[in-house]
Scaffold this motif. Structure first.
Motif, PDB file in Angstrom:
ATOM      1  N   THR A  95      24.552 -25.963 119.048  1.00  0.00           N
ATOM      2  CA  THR A  95      24.632 -25.836 117.757  1.00  0.00           C
ATOM      3  C   THR A  95      24.839 -24.453 117.147  1.00  0.00           C
ATOM      4  N   LEU A  96      24.383 -23.599 118.154  1.00  0.00           N
ATOM      5  CA  LEU A  96      24.307 -22.151 117.554  1.00  0.00           C
ATOM      6  C   LEU A  96      25.725 -21.485 117.402  1.00  0.00           C
ATOM      7  N   ASP A  98      29.764 -21.222 116.782  1.00  0.00           N
ATOM      8  CA  ASP A  98      30.765 -21.610 115.363  1.00  0.00           C
ATOM      9  C   ASP A  98      31.652 -22.602 116.031  1.00  0.00           C
ATOM     10  N   GLY A 275      25.718 -22.917 113.590  1.00  0.00           N
ATOM     11  CA  GLY A 275      24.571 -23.031 113.313  1.00  0.00           C
ATOM     12  C   GLY A 275      23.822 -24.177 112.667  1.00  0.00           C
TER      13      GLY A 275
END
Length: 321
Positions: A95-96, A98, A275
Motif C-alpha cells: 500500500t505504501l 505508488d 499510500g
C-alpha cells in the motif's frame, strides 16, 4: 555492587523481565488482532467492523511497542515486536508504494467530494474541484441555498448536471436516464448514464448514513449497513457493463459489513493509489471513507486533493474507459 554490567539491582532486573513479558504479550496480541480481524464477531457493538476500519493504524501500535522495548532494553520485547511488524508489512507494505499505471491517453478523470452542508465557501470549493479538469464531479451533502451556488460556479465548465436530494453529478458529457436510488428515508443516492466518447457509462453517486461510536452500543453501523445493502441490490439489478460508484460511503473497503456492495466493484485507490488515501476528517485523516469504485474500468491513478472548507478531503481518480 551488582556484579552485572547492566548496573541493575536484582529488583531492577526482575522489573525489566516483567516489562519484557508484558511487551511481548501485547506484541503477540497485536499480531493476532491483525490476523483475526476478519473473524471478530459483529454481533454486539460491531467490534469487527471497528477493528477493520482502523486496522492500518495497528502499525502505530507496533511502533509504540518497539519504542517501549528499546526504552526498557528488553530483548524478548524487541523479538516479539517483530511478529506484528512482519504481519503489518505483509498486509500493507504494498500500500505504501505508488501503484499508478503508465499511459492514460483518453483517460477519464473523476472527482468525488462530501462538500459539508455547512461549507462557508461553496463557490471556492467548486472552483477548486473544477481546476482538476475532471470530466465527472460528484458532490454529497448538497443543501440549499449552497446547492445553487455550486451549480452556478460549475455551470461554465460542466454543461450537464443532475441533482437528486442531497447528491449530484456534474459532467462534461450528456447525462441521461437519471433517477433517485432509494437507500433510506430521504434521497441520498442517484443513478445516471454519462454518454462518454467510449460509450455509455453507468454512474452512481451515493452518501451512506454516518456511523457513530456510542457508549453502551459500541460502533453503531446499522443504518449504514442497511443502506449499503439496498444500494448493493440496486446495483445488482441495474445496467451491466461499465459502472462507476462515487461518494461518501462512510466505510472503508475492508469492512466486511458492506461486502455485498464493495464486492461488486474494484477500488480505484486500492488498485492505483499511493499510500492509504485517508480522506476523513480533513484536519487529520484517519480513514478512507470517500470512495471511487469501478466495474469494467481500469484505474490508472488515484489520489486525495487539497483540503477545502469541508471536513472531508476530495478524492480523485483517472480511469481507462
Amino acid at each position: 555492587m551488582t556484579g552485572r554490567r547492566d548496573g541493575l539491582t536484582p529488583r531492577g532486573r526482575r522489573a525489566r523481565r516483567r516489562a519484557g513479558r508484558v511487551l511481548a504479550g501485547l506484541a503477540l496480541l497485536t499480531a493476532l488482532l491483525m490476523l483475526l480481524a476478519g473473524r471478530i464477531p459483529n454481533r454486539v457493538g460491531n467490534p469487527g467492523s471497528l477493528v477493520q476500519t482502523f486496522l492500518p493504524w495497528s502499525g502505530a501500535a507496533v511502533l509504540v511497542l518497539g519504542g517501549l522495548a528499546l526504552l526498557r532494553r528488553s530483548r524478548p520485547g524487541l523479538v516479539a515486536v517483530l511478529v506484528p511488524a512482519l504481519v503489518w508489512g505483509l498486509f500493507y507494505a504494498g500500500t505504501l508504494r505508488d501503484r499508478a499505471a503508465a499511459g492514460g491517453a483518453g483517460a477519464l478523470t473523476v472527482v468525488t467530494h462530501n462538500v459539508d452542508d455547512e461549507n462557508p465557501d461553496p463557490a471556492g470549493t467548486a472552483r477548486a474541484l473544477a481546476a482538476t479538469g475532471a470530466q465527472l464531479i460528484a458532490l454529497e451533502e448538497l443543501v440549499e441555498p449552497a446547492a445553487g451556488r455550486y451549480a452556478e460556479a460549475l455551470a461554465g465548465a460542466y454543461p450537464y448536471h443532475e441533482v437528486r436530494g442531497t447528491v449530484g453529478l456534474w459532467s462534461t458529457y450528456p447525462l441521461t436516464d437519471t433517477r433517485a436510488v432509494p437507500i433510506m428515508e430521504w434521497t441520498r443516492a442517484l443513478r445516471t448514464t454519462a454518454q462518454t466518447p467510449q460509450g455509455p457509462l453507468t454512474v452512481y453517486v451515493a452518501h451512506l448514513p454516518s456511523v457513530r461510536v456510542r457508549p453502551g452500543s459500541g460502533f453503531d453501523t446499522a443504518r449504514r449497513n442497511a443502506a449499503a445493502g439496498r444500494l448493493a441490490e440496486a446495483v445488482r439489478g441495474g445496467p451491466a457493463g461499465r459502472t462507476l460508484l462515487m461518494g461518501d460511503l462512510n466505510s472503508t473497503t475492508g469492512d466486511r459489513a458492506v461486502a455485498p456492495l464493495m464486492s461488486q466493484f474494484r477500488s480505484a485507490h486500492d488498485a492505483a493509489g499511493a499510500g492509504f488515501g485517508f480522506s476523513w476528517p480533513a484536519a487529520f485523516p484517519v480513514a478512507r471513507i470517500d470512495q471511487v469504485l469501478v466495474r469494467d474500468l481500469t484505474p490508472l491513478s488515484a489520489w486525495t486533493l487539497p483540503a477545502t472548507p469541508s471536513d472531508h478531503l476530495p478524492v480523485a481518480a483517472r480511469l481507462r474507459p
